[in-house]
Design a protein around this motif. Structure first.
Motif, short mmCIF file in Angstrom:
data_model
loop_
_atom_site.label_atom_id
_atom_site.label_comp_id
_atom_site.label_asym_id
_atom_site.label_seq_id
_atom_site.Cartn_x
_atom_site.Cartn_y
_atom_site.Cartn_z
N ALA A 1 74.17 12.31 -36.86
CA ALA A 1 73.24 11.75 -38.62
C ALA A 1 72.21 11.58 -38.30
CB ALA A 1 73.51 10.18 -39.55
N MET A 2 71.26 12.37 -37.25
CA MET A 2 69.90 12.80 -36.95
C MET A 2 69.57 14.01 -37.07
SD MET A 2 69.99 10.80 -33.14
CE MET A 2 71.33 9.87 -33.38
N GLY B 1 68.18 16.80 -40.88
CA GLY B 1 68.21 16.92 -42.03
C GLY B 1 68.61 18.07 -42.34
N THR C 1 71.02 14.59 -43.38
CA THR C 1 72.73 14.78 -42.57
C THR C 1 73.91 14.56 -42.97
OG1 THR C 1 73.13 12.77 -41.58
CG2 THR C 1 71.21 13.69 -40.92
N ASP D 1 74.45 7.39 -45.50
CA ASP D 1 72.54 7.33 -45.41
C ASP D 1 71.42 6.60 -44.91
OD1 ASP D 1 69.71 7.46 -46.80
OD2 ASP D 1 69.96 8.44 -48.57
N GLY E 1 67.67 8.49 -45.59
CA GLY E 1 67.81 9.97 -46.78
C GLY E 1 68.97 10.56 -46.96
N SER E 2 70.18 10.62 -45.88
CA SER E 2 71.23 11.78 -45.56
C SER E 2 72.19 12.16 -46.41
CB SER E 2 71.45 10.85 -44.09
OG SER E 2 70.98 11.33 -43.18
N TYR F 1 59.88 6.63 -37.79
CA TYR F 1 59.97 7.42 -36.92
C TYR F 1 60.35 6.57 -35.55
CZ TYR F 1 62.61 11.90 -38.86
OH TYR F 1 63.40 11.37 -39.60
N ARG G 1 65.70 11.78 -28.78
CA ARG G 1 65.42 10.16 -30.18
C ARG G 1 65.12 9.07 -28.92
NH1 ARG G 1 66.31 10.21 -36.70
NH2 ARG G 1 65.70 12.98 -36.63
N ASP H 1 61.50 13.81 -45.04
CA ASP H 1 61.85 12.79 -45.46
C ASP H 1 61.12 11.54 -45.95
OD1 ASP H 1 64.54 13.72 -44.22
OD2 ASP H 1 63.97 12.49 -42.12
N1 GLN Z 1 66.48 12.66 -41.58
C1 GLN Z 1 66.33 11.42 -41.05
C2 GLN Z 1 66.42 11.68 -40.18
O1 GLN Z 1 66.78 12.28 -39.19
C3 GLN Z 1 67.35 10.56 -41.84
C4 GLN Z 1 68.80 10.97 -41.01
C5 GLN Z 1 69.49 9.52 -42.22
O2 GLN Z 1 69.44 9.62 -43.47
N2 GLN Z 1 71.14 9.94 -41.43
O3 GLN Z 1 66.45 10.12 -39.18
#
Ligand code: GLN
Length: 486
Positions: free
Chosen positions: A141-142, A144, A167, A187, A190-191, A322, A369, A436
């Motif tokens: 989930a990393m 966009g 994601t 989410d 914003g995913s 971030y 990350r 985002d």
């Molecule tokens: N685009 C954001 C991120 O990369 C949201 C990811 C999310 O909601 N899982 O961190």
């Protein structure tokens, strides 16, 4: 598999499907087969589904068997008891089901088969829903755009040259291509909302803790929430009502007070705040600005009071996000070390095992990350970055709460523009992170938010999303406003 659309048209909504069932116009097996036919036809281009479950038809047949010999009234009673009876859905690859693979679109979990059900999956099963398969996402989930999956890019079903967002790109694309009636995603920043906006569907990010995270593979634990993508607001409302609630297996979960789907709240005299200085800036497309103006007019026409608000800290939300998210990511990802879970690439010694496993089985964005988060949390930098960002997160949350003492909801776009072309932002993290800008605030503050397709026509024909945020546990306000503009 051939699809016979003439005999069983696909339902537009959950209620629509149930009405068709009660009136004997279709069977659950026929509808499930129609979805599977569409997946067969379109998935090779879209790549929304990573796996279609072979037990879906059996589940459908079992549901149909329960209807045999029942009167209309009895079927209606069954549906009242099992509110998602026979409803076909897709699940994001980071939500586990017993006996099924869940890879979080990562090589490191390629052959991981879950031994238990996520609480949301248990709730959906008990409500009668049928899971058709698991869908693609950005690794852990990393991202966009769903370009960070180890299993290939997902394409936007509305235009295959474009990203579906991310994601939960697989979830939104599966709904948009008519490959299921709804999909679960997650989410963190914003995913669900951003891919919903890019694919022209509805995406709901519930209040933090209102839906159990038990069985959701963690990204950033103080931000994550399970989130549905649907064809309309009513379906989002119903699914939220089914999956919400306190779960003893997730100590951060809570019972939602004040939300009762059966009560039609009056919702007259709603007041919506627009943070103009945050929206009407250079990085936001003219079409998006137009969609906000049109939405404001639309809301006013429905008796909603729309006022300007100012929350200066909104501009810093992305920077806070971030810093804090990579910090939590680096901690959550520590368990993928080749020892406890999933795949392993042997090295000469223990350190070699770690380096090979994490270096070869985790994608670039995930490694970036982990490094960023480890740096942020290290002695000397913790106070300079992590602590400061946390203080600002508290301040932003306080400012947002203050705003909700004056307005019921905050209106913004979901994203600064429509979907972009596949590859367009590859290698340019900053420009991807900027997409985002409007969504991360809801996760920083733990409040609910919804993305609803805008009415505005764009030059490219691609859809835009309108976002509403409301106070903690006030999803009812989001549903009311969503229904007004959709
Ligand atoms: N685009 C954001 C991120 O990369 C949201 C990811 C999310 O909601 N899982 O961190």
């Amino acid at each position: 598999m051939s699809i016979d659309f003439s005999t069983h048209t696909l339902p537009e909504s959950i209620v629509d499907f149930h009405t068709m069932l009660v009136e004997g116009k279709t069977t659950i097996t026929a509808v499930v087969k129609a979805y599977l036919g569409i997946i067969d036809l379109r998935n090779k281009d879209v790549n929304a589904y990573l796996e279609v479950f072979d037990d879906a038809i059996t589940h459908a047949e079992n549901c149909d068997a329960q209807l045999v010999g029942k009167s209309k009234a009895e079927i209606e009673a069954l549906i009242r008891q099992h509110r998602l009876f026979g409803i076909p859905f897709a699940v994001k690859d980071n939500i586990v089901s017993a006996g099924k693979k869940a890879s979080a679109a990562s090589k490191v979990l390629e052959n991981y088969v879950a031994s238990y059900d996520a609480t949301v999956m248990t709730k959906l099963r008990e409500a009668g829903a049928i899971c058709l398969g698991r869908v693609n996402m950005d690794e852990f989930a990393m991202g966009g755009s769903t370009e960070n999956s180890a299993y290939g890019v997902t394409h936007n079903p509305l235009n295959l040259e474009y990203v579906p967002g991310g994601t939960s790109g697989g979830s939104a694309a599966a709904v948009a291509m008519n490959g299921c009636l709804f999909a679960l995603g997650s989410d963190t920043g914003g995913s669900i909302r951003q891919p919903a906006a890019y694919c022209g569907v509805v995406g709901l990010k519930p209040t933090y803790g209102s839906v159990s995270r038990h069985g959701l593979i963690a990204m950033a634990s103080s931000f994550d929430v399970v989130a549905p993508a649907t064809k309309n607001i009513e379906d989002a409302e119903l699914i939220f009502d089914v999956i919400r609630g306190r779960d003893p297996l997730d100590s951060t979960s809570h019972e939602t007070k004040g939300f009762n789907i059966t009560e039609t709240l009056p919702h007259t005299g709603l007041k919506v705040g627009v943070p103009r200085e945050f929206i009407f800036t250079d990085g936001v497309s003219e079409e998006v600005k137009k969609s906000i103006e049109e939405t404001i007019e639309n809301l006013k026409g429905k008796g909603v009071e729309v006022v300007d608000i100012s929350i200066p800290l909104l501009k810093k939300a992305l920077a806070m996000y971030y810093i804090l998210v990579p910090a939590e990511v680096s901690s959550n990802m520590a368990r993928f070390d080749g020892v406890r879970y999933g795949q392993k690439v042997e090295g000469a010694d223990l350190l070699g095992d770690y380096m090979n496993t994490r270096g070869q089985l985790l994608g670039k964005e995930v490694r970036k990350r982990i490094m960023l988060g480890t740096y942020i949390l290290s002695a000397g930098y913790h106070d300079a970055y992590y602590r400061k960002a946390n203080i600002l997160r508290e301040q932003l949350t306080a400012d947002i709460k203050q705003a909700f003492s004056k307005v019921d909801a905050i209106l913004t776009p979901t994203a600064p523009d429509t979907a972009f072309k596949i590859g367009e932002k590859a290698g340019d993290s900053v420009s991807l992170y900027l997409a985002d800008i409007f969504t991360v605030t809801a996760n920083l503050a733990g409040i609910p938010a919804i993305s609803v397709p805008a009415k505005t026509q764009t030059a490219s024909g691609l859809p835009l999303g309108i976002q509403f945020m409301s106070n903690t546990d006030r999803e009812d306000v989001l549903f009311a406003l969503g229904k007004m503009i959709y």
